[in-house]
Design a protein around this motif. Structure first.
Motif, PDB file in Angstrom:
ATOM      1  N   GLU A 109       0.537  -1.016   0.232  1.00 18.12           N
ATOM      2  CA  GLU A 109       0.444  -0.905  -0.149  1.00 18.12           C
ATOM      3  C   GLU A 109       0.621   1.218  -0.153  1.00 18.12           C
ATOM      4  O   GLU A 109       0.497   2.190  -0.865  1.00 18.12           O
ATOM      5  N   LYS A 123      -4.423  -5.018  -1.220  1.00 17.70           N
ATOM      6  CA  LYS A 123      -6.324  -4.436  -0.961  1.00 17.70           C
ATOM      7  C   LYS A 123      -5.989  -3.442   0.046  1.00 17.70           C
ATOM      8  O   LYS A 123      -4.860  -3.572   0.810  1.00 17.70           O
ATOM      9  N   PRO A 124      -7.341  -2.471   0.365  1.00 22.74           N
ATOM     10  CA  PRO A 124      -7.044  -1.771   0.934  1.00 22.74           C
ATOM     11  C   PRO A 124      -6.196  -2.233   2.226  1.00 22.74           C
ATOM     12  O   PRO A 124      -7.376  -2.768   2.723  1.00 22.74           O
ATOM     13  N   GLU A 128      -7.924   5.173   2.679  1.00 22.18           N
ATOM     14  CA  GLU A 128      -9.127   4.862   2.409  1.00 22.18           C
ATOM     15  C   GLU A 128      -9.200   5.998   1.232  1.00 22.18           C
ATOM     16  O   GLU A 128      -9.276   6.614   0.815  1.00 22.18           O
ATOM     17  N   ASN A 129      -9.899   4.921   0.719  1.00 23.78           N
ATOM     18  CA  ASN A 129     -10.256   5.782  -0.959  1.00 23.78           C
ATOM     19  C   ASN A 129      -8.951   6.189  -1.751  1.00 23.78           C
ATOM     20  O   ASN A 129      -8.873   7.858  -1.930  1.00 23.78           O
ATOM     21  N   TRP A 130      -7.896   5.701  -1.477  1.00 22.57           N
ATOM     22  CA  TRP A 130      -6.457   6.530  -1.758  1.00 22.57           C
ATOM     23  C   TRP A 130      -6.516   6.007  -3.361  1.00 22.57           C
ATOM     24  O   TRP A 130      -6.857   5.179  -3.833  1.00 22.57           O
ATOM     25  N   ASN A 131      -6.057   7.467  -3.903  1.00 21.95           N
ATOM     26  CA  ASN A 131      -6.498   6.801  -5.627  1.00 21.95           C
ATOM     27  C   ASN A 131      -5.181   7.638  -6.121  1.00 21.95           C
ATOM     28  O   ASN A 131      -5.248   8.440  -7.095  1.00 21.95           O
ATOM     29  N   ASP A 132      -4.103   7.743  -5.751  1.00 18.51           N
ATOM     30  CA  ASP A 132      -3.086   8.457  -6.083  1.00 18.51           C
ATOM     31  C   ASP A 132      -1.879   8.253  -5.832  1.00 18.51           C
ATOM     32  O   ASP A 132      -1.870   6.646  -5.829  1.00 18.51           O
ATOM     33  N   TYR A 145      -0.747  17.124  -2.975  1.00 21.31           N
ATOM     34  CA  TYR A 145      -1.497  16.663  -1.691  1.00 21.31           C
ATOM     35  C   TYR A 145      -2.836  16.997  -1.308  1.00 21.31           C
ATOM     36  O   TYR A 145      -3.746  17.629  -1.116  1.00 21.31           O
ATOM     37  N   HIS A 149      -6.039  18.382  -1.057  1.00 24.51           N
ATOM     38  CA  HIS A 149      -7.754  17.760  -0.635  1.00 24.51           C
ATOM     39  C   HIS A 149      -8.240  18.570   0.858  1.00 24.51           C
ATOM     40  O   HIS A 149      -9.719  18.355   1.224  1.00 24.51           O
TER      41      HIS A 149
ATOM     42  N   GLY B 170     -15.191  11.063   0.277  1.00 24.66           N
ATOM     43  CA  GLY B 170     -15.439  10.176  -0.945  1.00 24.66           C
ATOM     44  C   GLY B 170     -17.220   9.985  -0.446  1.00 24.66           C
ATOM     45  O   GLY B 170     -17.461   9.479   0.447  1.00 24.66           O
TER      46      GLY B 170
END
Lengths: 160, 170
Positions: A109, A123-124, A128-132, A145, A149, B170
């Motif tokens: 991760e 897997k996460p 949470e909700n990481w997309n970078d 970042y 955000h 999100g």
């Protein structure tokens, strides 16, 4: 009687550096990691203390290191392996050291290292909700970042 | 006996509320370390009518101890929404205020009051138990004068808070 350093030197393909008493570094090639870890366990390194990554961005490499501990001899040994940074794939060590499971999920991760054989790596885990980019890589810009955000508090509302 | 007006009822209710506050401390960061001396005999917060409590449904104060990251913010919002009115939020330490030493972190949110309404902040890193006791006394004054209205603001500006929450979660 054979010392622990000699026993490690007997393992094929290892380059042993004794930094000081009880602190040994073992450099291996990528293909020999699992075999080396297995041999290390056989000669008494029963505990995997840390498995993590150093981002050697100047060399475009990842340094994966396994810190092992021998309880009988009270010796720390670090198995180090350098892998390609653009295609970081390692084989899982969880069959040898079960505690590697969580460490491997973490490096998957935080650094984006692919771990073959570990089903849950990738897997996460913490984020949470990481997309970078994986956030522990050196080329990840934390301030950029953060400012995209989250909203910083500025001091201008002092005058109100 | 004359019929009491709404204002008088509210005044008396606030006066009683401030004397019996139960606190749930959601220990997100290192600030939780300052609470054991605050609760126990050294500083003894129960002399002010405060008590630590374990469930969110019965608690009045939500004490956010330390930094909040994206993962814990989700849980904090759940806890906050489980609490019954009237409820009060205290942001503890500089991390809840503006990010503190984690200002450039990829995970830590910078301003607590964008996501849930904070009635009071305690500045410092770390605030000492004296500061926490002072904050509780200030909160009591705010409750008494009816200025601790974070839960009302949350209902009124729900769209604003939900939008901010959705942006990070999100």
């Amino acid at each position: 009687m054979m010392g622990i350093v000699d026993k490690i030197k007997e393992i094929d393909g290892t380059k042993v550096t004794v930094q000081r008493e009880n602190r040994i570094f073992v450099d291996v090639e990528k293909e020999r990691v699992i075999g080396t870890l297995y041999s290390m366990k056989l000669i008494g390194f029963s505990q995997l203390s840390v498995l993590s990554v150093i981002d050697r961005i100047a060399d475009n490499q990842f340094e994966i290191f396994y810190v092992l501990y021998n309880r009988d001899e009270k010796v720390n040994a670090t198995v180090r392996v350098w892998i390609d940074r653009d295609n970081p794939v390692i084989e899982t060590a969880e069959k040898i050291y079960p505690s590697a499971h969580a460490w491997e999920r973490e490096i998957a991760e935080m650094f984006g290292v692919k771990v073959e054989g570990n089903e849950e790596a990738g897997k996460p885990f913490i984020l949470e909700n990481w997309n970078d980019l994986p956030p522990m890589r050196k080329d990840f810009d934390s301030i950029k970042y953060s400012s995209e955000h989250f909203v910083f508090r500025h001091s201008e509302d002092k005058n109100e | 006996m004359e019929k009491m007006t709404q204002d008088q009822v509210r005044t008396i209710a606030n006066m009683l509320r401030k004397r019996s506050l139960w606190m749930i401390h959601y220990c997100t960061g290192c600030g939780a370390m300052e609470l054991p001396p605050t609760m126990t005999s050294r500083y003894d917060m129960s002399r002010l009518g405060l008590a630590p409590f374990v469930t969110s449904r019965q608690a009045d104060i939500l004490l956010i101890t330390g930094y909040l990251n994206v993962k814990t913010l989700r849980r904090v919002i759940t806890v906050y929404e489980q609490m019954l009115d009237p409820k009060y939020v205290i942001g503890f330490g500089s991390c809840a205020l503006n990010g503190g030493v984690y200002w450039d972190s990829y995970a830590v949110i910078k301003q607590l009051d964008r996501y849930i309404p904070a009635d009071l902040y305690i500045a410092g890193c770390m605030p000492r138990p004296e500061a926490i006791i002072t904050a509780f006394q200030d909160l009591m004054d705010l409750i008494d004068s009816g200025k601790a209205d974070g839960y009302k603001r949350y209902k009124r500006d729900l769209a604003y808070y939900k939008e901010n929450q959705r942006k990070v979660l999100g």
